[in-house]
Design a protein around this motif. Structure first.
Motif, PDB file in Angstrom:
ATOM      1  N   SER A  83       4.975   5.840   5.784  1.00  0.00           N
ATOM      2  CA  SER A  83       5.437   4.640   5.070  1.00  0.00           C
ATOM      3  C   SER A  83       4.264   3.797   4.605  1.00  0.00           C
ATOM      4  CB  SER A  83       6.367   3.806   5.963  1.00  0.00           C
ATOM      5  OG  SER A  83       7.572   4.490   6.200  1.00  0.00           O
ATOM      6  N   VAL A  84       3.226   3.702   5.419  1.00  0.00           N
ATOM      7  CA  VAL A  84       2.020   2.946   5.033  1.00  0.00           C
ATOM      8  C   VAL A  84       1.435   3.557   3.761  1.00  0.00           C
ATOM      9  CG1 VAL A  84      -0.341   2.324   5.694  1.00  0.00           C
ATOM     10  CG2 VAL A  84       1.507   2.151   7.374  1.00  0.00           C
ATOM     11  N   ARG A  85       1.437   4.876   3.673  1.00  0.00           N
ATOM     12  CA  ARG A  85       0.890   5.549   2.476  1.00  0.00           C
ATOM     13  C   ARG A  85       1.677   5.210   1.221  1.00  0.00           C
ATOM     14  NH1 ARG A  85      -1.652  11.252   2.428  1.00  0.00           N
ATOM     15  NH2 ARG A  85      -2.951  10.095   0.990  1.00  0.00           N
ATOM     16  N   ASP A  86       2.920   4.736   1.388  1.00  0.00           N
ATOM     17  CA  ASP A  86       3.750   4.364   0.236  1.00  0.00           C
ATOM     18  C   ASP A  86       3.424   2.977  -0.315  1.00  0.00           C
ATOM     19  OD1 ASP A  86       5.100   6.788   0.303  1.00  0.00           O
ATOM     20  OD2 ASP A  86       6.751   6.009   1.525  1.00  0.00           O
ATOM     21  N   LYS A  91      -1.270  -3.934  -3.350  1.00  0.00           N
ATOM     22  CA  LYS A  91      -0.059  -4.544  -2.794  1.00  0.00           C
ATOM     23  C   LYS A  91      -0.221  -4.673  -1.289  1.00  0.00           C
ATOM     24  CE  LYS A  91       2.186  -4.532  -6.682  1.00  0.00           C
ATOM     25  NZ  LYS A  91       2.391  -5.722  -7.434  1.00  0.00           N
ATOM     26  N   SER A  92       0.431  -5.676  -0.738  1.00  0.00           N
ATOM     27  CA  SER A  92       0.392  -5.889   0.705  1.00  0.00           C
ATOM     28  C   SER A  92       1.803  -6.190   1.183  1.00  0.00           C
ATOM     29  CB  SER A  92      -0.537  -7.062   1.037  1.00  0.00           C
ATOM     30  OG  SER A  92      -0.571  -7.287   2.424  1.00  0.00           O
ATOM     31  N   ILE A  93       2.130  -5.696   2.364  1.00  0.00           N
ATOM     32  CA  ILE A  93       3.403  -6.014   2.993  1.00  0.00           C
ATOM     33  C   ILE A  93       3.129  -6.423   4.427  1.00  0.00           C
ATOM     34  CG2 ILE A  93       4.722  -4.444   1.512  1.00  0.00           C
ATOM     35  CD1 ILE A  93       4.866  -2.506   3.919  1.00  0.00           C
ATOM     36  N   ASP A  94       4.109  -7.059   5.062  1.00  0.00           N
ATOM     37  CA  ASP A  94       3.918  -7.417   6.466  1.00  0.00           C
ATOM     38  C   ASP A  94       4.538  -6.344   7.359  1.00  0.00           C
ATOM     39  OD1 ASP A  94       6.672  -7.925   6.492  1.00  0.00           O
ATOM     40  OD2 ASP A  94       6.427 -10.097   6.527  1.00  0.00           O
ATOM     41  N   MET A  95       4.320  -6.493   8.644  1.00  0.00           N
ATOM     42  CA  MET A  95       4.784  -5.500   9.603  1.00  0.00           C
ATOM     43  C   MET A  95       6.305  -5.389   9.604  1.00  0.00           C
ATOM     44  SD  MET A  95       3.612  -4.916  13.523  1.00  0.00           S
ATOM     45  CE  MET A  95       4.917  -5.813  14.330  1.00  0.00           C
ATOM     46  N   ILE A 134      -1.394  -3.852   5.382  1.00  0.00           N
ATOM     47  CA  ILE A 134      -0.314  -4.363   6.221  1.00  0.00           C
ATOM     48  C   ILE A 134      -0.783  -5.667   6.848  1.00  0.00           C
ATOM     49  CG2 ILE A 134       1.329  -3.866   8.064  1.00  0.00           C
ATOM     50  CD1 ILE A 134       1.347  -1.862   5.627  1.00  0.00           C
ATOM     51  N   GLY A 135      -0.147  -6.756   6.448  1.00  0.00           N
ATOM     52  CA  GLY A 135      -0.518  -8.071   6.974  1.00  0.00           C
ATOM     53  C   GLY A 135       0.059  -8.289   8.364  1.00  0.00           C
ATOM     54  N   ILE A 152     -11.438  -5.946  -2.462  1.00  0.00           N
ATOM     55  CA  ILE A 152     -11.563  -4.982  -3.551  1.00  0.00           C
ATOM     56  C   ILE A 152     -10.224  -4.813  -4.278  1.00  0.00           C
ATOM     57  CG2 ILE A 152     -11.829  -2.492  -4.008  1.00  0.00           C
ATOM     58  CD1 ILE A 152     -14.055  -2.557  -1.814  1.00  0.00           C
ATOM     59  N   GLU A 153      -9.137  -4.842  -3.501  1.00  0.00           N
ATOM     60  CA  GLU A 153      -7.812  -4.629  -4.077  1.00  0.00           C
ATOM     61  C   GLU A 153      -7.141  -5.928  -4.538  1.00  0.00           C
ATOM     62  OE1 GLU A 153      -5.201  -1.989  -1.986  1.00  0.00           O
ATOM     63  OE2 GLU A 153      -6.853  -0.714  -1.336  1.00  0.00           O
ATOM     64  N   GLY A 154      -7.851  -7.045  -4.400  1.00  0.00           N
ATOM     65  CA  GLY A 154      -7.305  -8.310  -4.854  1.00  0.00           C
ATOM     66  C   GLY A 154      -6.202  -8.867  -3.963  1.00  0.00           C
ATOM     67  N   LEU A 155      -6.255  -8.523  -2.688  1.00  0.00           N
ATOM     68  CA  LEU A 155      -5.229  -8.977  -1.737  1.00  0.00           C
ATOM     69  C   LEU A 155      -5.677 -10.217  -0.988  1.00  0.00           C
ATOM     70  CD1 LEU A 155      -4.262  -5.511  -0.237  1.00  0.00           C
ATOM     71  CD2 LEU A 155      -3.121  -6.752  -2.058  1.00  0.00           C
TER      72      LEU A 155
END
Length: 155
Positions: A83-86, A91-95, A134-135, A152-155
Motif C-alpha cells: 500500500s505504501v508503494r501506491d 503525495k503524502s498520507i497519514d498512518m 507517510i506522515g 525533494i518531493e515538495g512535501l
C-alpha cells in the motif's frame, strides 16, 4: 535489472550526506540502507543508483514504481508495504489513511495500527517503499534522509 546484477551496490550522495546501499538478487532489490561507509566490496555502478542520483538531485521525478522489491516480511506487513508503494511521488498520507487503504486492516483496531507501525519501522527497502511519504508514523528511512526526500518531493 538483470539477474547477473546480483550483489551489493553503494554510492555516496552529498545531498543526504551519506551512502545509499542496495542489495540486489534475482532482479529485485532486497534491502536498502543508508550507511556512512559502504560495505567492503560494494560496487558503485548500477542503473538503480543512477536513477537515485537523478531523483536526489531533483533532475527527475521518479516514483520507482517499476523497481521490483522482494518483500520478505510477514503477509500482513507486506500488504501494508505494498500500500505504501501506491502512494505516488509528491503525495503524502497519514498512518490512518494508509491503514484504511490496506486490505484486511482497520484504522480503529489497535493491533492493526501496530501492524502498520511495525511494517513501516521494518521496511527493508526505503525510497522504493517510500515510508517518507507517510506522515505521523515511524519509518525505516533515517529522519534526516526522510526530511530531505520530502523536500525533494515538495512535501
Amino acid at each position: 535489472m538483470a539477474t547477473e546484477d546480483a550483489g551489493i551496490y553503494a554510492r555516496e550522495f552529498d545531498v543526504i550526506d551519506r551512502y545509499i546501499q542496495i542489495g540486489v538478487a534475482s532482479s529485485k532489490v532486497l534491502r536498502v540502507t543508508f550507511p556512512e561507509t559502504p560495505e567492503e566490496g560494494a560496487l558503485s555502478e548500477h542503473p538503480v543508483l543512477d536513477r537515485l542520483e537523478a531523483y536526489l538531485t531533483a533532475r527527475e521525478e521518479d516514483g520507482f514504481d517499476d523497481v521490483q522489491v522482494a518483500l520478505t516480511v510477514p503477509t500482513d506487513q507486506r500488504r501494508v508495504l505494498e500500500s505504501v508503494r501506491d502512494v505516488p511521488f509528491g503525495k503524502s498520507i497519514d498512518m490512518d489513511a494508509l491503514t484504511r487503504m490496506t486490505s484486511g486492516l482497520s484504522h480503529e483496531d489497535d493491533a492493526d495500527l501496530e501492524t502498520v507501525r511495525t511494517a513501516l519501522r521494518e521496511n527493508p527497502a526505503p525510497i522504493f517503499v517510500p515510508d517518507h511519504r507517510i506522515g505521523n508514523a515511524p519509518g525505516a528511512t533515517p529522519p534526516d534522509v526522510a526530511e530531505r526526500l520530502r523536500s525533494i518531493e515538495g512535501l
